[in-house]
Design a protein around this motif. Structure first.
Motif, PDB file in Angstrom:
ATOM      1  N   LYS A 114       0.856  -1.197   0.000  1.00 39.39           N
ATOM      2  CA  LYS A 114       0.000   0.000   0.000  1.00 39.39           C
ATOM      3  C   LYS A 114       0.889   1.242   0.000  1.00 39.39           C
ATOM      4  O   LYS A 114       1.742   1.402   0.882  1.00 39.39           O
ATOM      5  CB  LYS A 114      -0.894  -0.032   1.244  1.00 39.39           C
ATOM      6  CG  LYS A 114      -1.907   1.069   1.267  1.00 39.39           C
ATOM      7  CD  LYS A 114      -2.924   0.816   2.371  1.00 39.39           C
ATOM      8  CE  LYS A 114      -3.886   1.979   2.404  1.00 39.39           C
ATOM      9  NZ  LYS A 114      -4.880   1.882   3.421  1.00 39.39           N
ATOM     10  N   ASP A 115       0.675   2.107  -1.006  1.00 40.46           N
ATOM     11  CA  ASP A 115       1.540   3.284  -1.205  1.00 40.46           C
ATOM     12  C   ASP A 115       1.075   4.498  -0.404  1.00 40.46           C
ATOM     13  O   ASP A 115      -0.002   4.484   0.185  1.00 40.46           O
ATOM     14  CB  ASP A 115       1.515   3.678  -2.693  1.00 40.46           C
ATOM     15  CG  ASP A 115       2.050   2.574  -3.578  1.00 40.46           C
ATOM     16  OD1 ASP A 115       3.015   1.904  -3.178  1.00 40.46           O
ATOM     17  OD2 ASP A 115       1.479   2.373  -4.671  1.00 40.46           O
ATOM     18  N   ASN A 116       1.908   5.537  -0.481  1.00 38.73           N
ATOM     19  CA  ASN A 116       1.570   6.862   0.075  1.00 38.73           C
ATOM     20  C   ASN A 116       1.253   6.826   1.565  1.00 38.73           C
ATOM     21  O   ASN A 116       0.240   7.353   2.018  1.00 38.73           O
ATOM     22  CB  ASN A 116       0.373   7.473  -0.672  1.00 38.73           C
ATOM     23  CG  ASN A 116       0.684   7.666  -2.132  1.00 38.73           C
ATOM     24  OD1 ASN A 116       1.815   8.049  -2.473  1.00 38.73           O
ATOM     25  ND2 ASN A 116      -0.257   7.358  -3.000  1.00 38.73           N
ATOM     26  N   ILE A 117       2.117   6.181   2.286  1.00 35.02           N
ATOM     27  CA  ILE A 117       1.920   6.069   3.730  1.00 35.02           C
ATOM     28  C   ILE A 117       2.833   7.063   4.448  1.00 35.02           C
ATOM     29  O   ILE A 117       3.988   7.262   4.066  1.00 35.02           O
ATOM     30  CB  ILE A 117       2.243   4.636   4.213  1.00 35.02           C
ATOM     31  CG1 ILE A 117       1.383   3.606   3.463  1.00 35.02           C
ATOM     32  CG2 ILE A 117       2.079   4.511   5.716  1.00 35.02           C
ATOM     33  CD1 ILE A 117      -0.096   3.664   3.733  1.00 35.02           C
ATOM     34  N   THR A 118       2.293   7.680   5.504  1.00 33.37           N
ATOM     35  CA  THR A 118       3.071   8.587   6.343  1.00 33.37           C
ATOM     36  C   THR A 118       3.126   7.991   7.750  1.00 33.37           C
ATOM     37  O   THR A 118       2.088   7.566   8.277  1.00 33.37           O
ATOM     38  CB  THR A 118       2.391   9.975   6.402  1.00 33.37           C
ATOM     39  OG1 THR A 118       2.261  10.462   5.067  1.00 33.37           O
ATOM     40  CG2 THR A 118       3.205  10.950   7.226  1.00 33.37           C
TER      41      THR A 118
ATOM     42  N   ASP B 261      -3.551   3.057  10.087  1.00 29.55           N
ATOM     43  CA  ASP B 261      -3.370   1.702   9.555  1.00 29.55           C
ATOM     44  C   ASP B 261      -2.545   0.823  10.492  1.00 29.55           C
ATOM     45  O   ASP B 261      -2.964  -0.236  10.904  1.00 29.55           O
ATOM     46  CB  ASP B 261      -2.656   1.760   8.196  1.00 29.55           C
ATOM     47  CG  ASP B 261      -3.611   2.143   7.082  1.00 29.55           C
ATOM     48  OD1 ASP B 261      -4.792   1.781   7.172  1.00 29.55           O
ATOM     49  OD2 ASP B 261      -3.173   2.813   6.138  1.00 29.55           O
TER      50      ASP B 261
ATOM     51  N   THR C 246       0.688   4.918  11.448  1.00 29.26           N
ATOM     52  CA  THR C 246       0.747   5.312  10.037  1.00 29.26           C
ATOM     53  C   THR C 246      -0.637   5.729   9.563  1.00 29.26           C
ATOM     54  O   THR C 246      -1.652   5.215  10.046  1.00 29.26           O
ATOM     55  CB  THR C 246       1.237   4.170   9.123  1.00 29.26           C
ATOM     56  OG1 THR C 246       0.228   3.164   9.040  1.00 29.26           O
ATOM     57  CG2 THR C 246       2.541   3.577   9.604  1.00 29.26           C
TER      58      THR C 246
ATOM     59  N   ASP D  95      -2.798   6.925   5.693  1.00 29.60           N
ATOM     60  CA  ASP D  95      -2.660   6.990   4.232  1.00 29.60           C
ATOM     61  C   ASP D  95      -3.329   8.233   3.666  1.00 29.60           C
ATOM     62  O   ASP D  95      -3.360   8.437   2.457  1.00 29.60           O
ATOM     63  CB  ASP D  95      -3.227   5.728   3.560  1.00 29.60           C
ATOM     64  CG  ASP D  95      -4.729   5.596   3.754  1.00 29.60           C
ATOM     65  OD1 ASP D  95      -5.337   6.454   4.430  1.00 29.60           O
ATOM     66  OD2 ASP D  95      -5.300   4.625   3.235  1.00 29.60           O
ATOM     67  N   ASN D  96      -3.871   9.047   4.562  1.00 32.36           N
ATOM     68  CA  ASN D  96      -4.534  10.270   4.108  1.00 32.36           C
ATOM     69  C   ASN D  96      -3.910  11.428   4.881  1.00 32.36           C
ATOM     70  O   ASN D  96      -4.169  11.592   6.072  1.00 32.36           O
ATOM     71  CB  ASN D  96      -6.028  10.146   4.404  1.00 32.36           C
ATOM     72  CG  ASN D  96      -6.753  11.452   4.209  1.00 32.36           C
ATOM     73  OD1 ASN D  96      -6.200  12.424   3.699  1.00 32.36           O
ATOM     74  ND2 ASN D  96      -8.006  11.487   4.630  1.00 32.36           N
ATOM     75  N   ASP D  97      -3.057  12.208   4.205  1.00 24.94           N
ATOM     76  CA  ASP D  97      -2.360  13.250   4.961  1.00 24.94           C
ATOM     77  C   ASP D  97      -2.980  14.639   4.757  1.00 24.94           C
ATOM     78  O   ASP D  97      -2.344  15.660   4.984  1.00 24.94           O
ATOM     79  CB  ASP D  97      -0.856  13.241   4.657  1.00 24.94           C
ATOM     80  CG  ASP D  97      -0.573  13.475   3.192  1.00 24.94           C
ATOM     81  OD1 ASP D  97      -1.521  13.766   2.452  1.00 24.94           O
ATOM     82  OD2 ASP D  97       0.611  13.381   2.796  1.00 24.94           O
TER      83      ASP D  97
ATOM     84  N   VAL E 191       5.794   2.862   2.501  1.00 29.25           N
ATOM     85  CA  VAL E 191       4.914   1.852   1.900  1.00 29.25           C
ATOM     86  C   VAL E 191       4.677   0.750   2.931  1.00 29.25           C
ATOM     87  O   VAL E 191       5.621   0.343   3.608  1.00 29.25           O
ATOM     88  CB  VAL E 191       5.612   1.247   0.654  1.00 29.25           C
ATOM     89  CG1 VAL E 191       4.916  -0.009   0.194  1.00 29.25           C
ATOM     90  CG2 VAL E 191       5.668   2.256  -0.479  1.00 29.25           C
TER      91      VAL E 191
END
Ligand code: ADP
Ligand code: ASP
Ligand code: MG
Length: 442
Positions: free
Chosen positions: A303-307, A338, A350, A352-354, A377
């Motif tokens: 899963k991409d775009n993780i902060t 997540d 983490t 996934d929506n920043d 990721v």
């Protein structure tokens, strides 16, 4: 009765539409859910972007190109003058709706965009309907905007959908098969809405669940759920069966073949979901059901775009309420978490929506020192990972021994191990996991 959903690539050209037409005609009285032809929803999003910016010529030019494409599709797909006229009519109706938003003096809204996005599925289902008519098949269109409705919470209104769908089916007992639009719906106010990008899978699952059908079939361009992401890893193989929970983890953590929302209705009603290949209909595919645990690792996804956000606090020591405050902050900003890792002095989570990241960080600074790692990721290893099964977590970690791992999560469920790595390491990590878990199994 089954519900058969065909994605954008499956109906992406006149030839493919004909192929799907043959396929569904051979399979009896089922409900067929169609996506928009591939590329169409993206183009409709692009048109909407021009309209938000009040760039009418930009929208016009993009729409003209789309219209030319559909003119060619109509000519190539339909064989009779009547068929062509019917299809052209339907396509023109949709284009007229889109064009009605091309105005300099009105403000373009999110609601307007939803009406535009709905046209992709309306067109593809009309094309299939007219095509099947030419083949002598009595297909009946079930208008999704008449029965697919969401509640104020955004959840599907299952009771309404069930009664309305039953009624629509009862009105057409002579049908050879039924066709309906994926993705589109109305919200609790009766306005046109959708089930989010990729949501046609969800439509199929909701229909399967409310009507208690035998099977929910998701027909796409690959022969089932593969054991790793075929876009990045060679030599992936289809997995023959998955438990609902395994499929849910994989869909949520990036296996694009299945929309994450699709698993729950099927699981709650215990209806098998079968992933099948439109291009190779005889291939076995993947069945998702209540399979018993089988002590194997099934697949890997990313899963991409993780902060990642770390909150460190001396005061966490022996303090209760710290985690509550941290989680409450995310809740206040409607941002879901997540992964979580905790220690005596800190916690990392983490997201996934920043969209709300700055505000979240600001608030978290009341409770400790905050550091952020972007462009990460989540790698997700899925299978029968009940904790007594020896060695699986060791193999997953071993596979990544030369890759920096920021975080590990194991034991949250019986089905997954998640590991957080940098985006730049993703492809290498996926390949090494495949090598260790599937190709080198001792
Ligand atoms: P559709 O348009 O039919 O909904 P999608 O593009 O949404 O199809 O999903 C199918 C794609 O999912 C495949 O072409 C493949 O590239 C991608 N994919 C990603 N991970 C997996 C996986 N683990 N197994 C199979 N396909 C996957
Ligand atoms: N057409 C929509 C999309 O492209 C829905 C779907 O294909 O599932 O997102
Ligand atoms: Mg899809």
């Amino acid at each position: 009765m089954n519900v058969l959903k065909f994605g954008g690539t499956s109906v992406g050209s006149p030839e493919r539409i004909r192929h799907v037409g043959r396929l569904v005609s051979d399979r009896g009285k089922n409900i067929v859910v169609l996506s928009a032809m591939s590329g169409t929803t993206n183009t409709l999003v692009e048109i909407s972007e021009y309209l938000y910016k009040n760039n009418i010529p930009g929208a016009q030019e993009t729409l003209n190109a789309l219209e030319a494409k559909y003119d060619a599709v109509v000519t190539e797909l339909l064989e009779t003058p009547r068929g062509r006229a019917l299809a052209k009519n339907a396509v023109d109706r949709s284009f007229a709706i889109i064009r009605s938003f091309f105005s300099d003096d009105a403000t373009f809204t999110a609601e307007d965009e939803k009406e535009i996005l709905a046209q992709g599925e309306l067109i593809s289902t009309n094309l299939m309907h007219v095509h099947l008519g030419e083949r002598g098949i009595n297909s009946v269109l079930l208008p999704a905007l008449d029965y697919m409705r969401t509640l104020e919470s955004g959840e599907p209104d299952m009771a309404f959908i069930r009664s309305k769908l039953r009624l629509l089916l009862e009105l057409e007992p002579e049908a050879d098969l039924y066709i309906t639009q994926g993705y589109i719906c109305r919200n609790s106010e009766g306005r046109i809405d959708n089930l989010q990008r990729g949501g046609s899978d969800y439509t199929a699952s909701i229909i399967g669940a409310v009507l208690d059908l035998d099977e929910i079939q998701i027909w796409t361009d690959i022969d089932g759920m593969h054991n790793n992401d075929p876009r990045f890893v060679d030599d992936t193989r289809p997995v023959s069966s998955l438990h609902f929970e395994e499929a849910a983890e994989l869909a949520y953590f990036g296996a694009k073949i299945l929309h994450p929302t699709c698993v729950l209705p099927a699981k709650l009603h215990n209806i098998p979901v079968r992933l099948l290949n439109t291009l190779d209909p005889e291939a076995k595919g993947t069945v998702i059901c209540n399979t018993p645990p089988d002590r194997t690792i099934k697949a890997v996804a990313a899963k991409d775009n993780i902060t990642a956000i770390k909150i460190k606090s001396g005061r966490m020591l022996l303090a209760y309420g710290f985690l509550h405050k941290v989680f409450e902050t995310f809740e206040n900003h409607r941002t879901s978490i997540d992964m979580i890792a905790t220690s005596e002095v800190g916690v990392t989570v983490t997201i996934d929506n920043d969209a709300r990241l700055d505000a979240i960080i600001d608030e978290l600074k009341h409770f400790g020192t905050v550091t952020v790692d972007r462009d990460m990721v989540i790698l997700c290893v899925v299978g029968d990972l009940e904790w007594h099964n020896l060695g699986f977590e060791a193999m997953a970690v071993e596979a990544l021994k030369d890759i920096p791992v920021r975080m590990i999560s194991y034991g949250g469920s019986n089905y997954n191990i998640s590991m957080l790595v940098r985006a730049e390491d993703k492809v290498r990590a996926l390949r090494q996991l495949s090598e260790k878990l599937f190709n080198n199994r001792q």
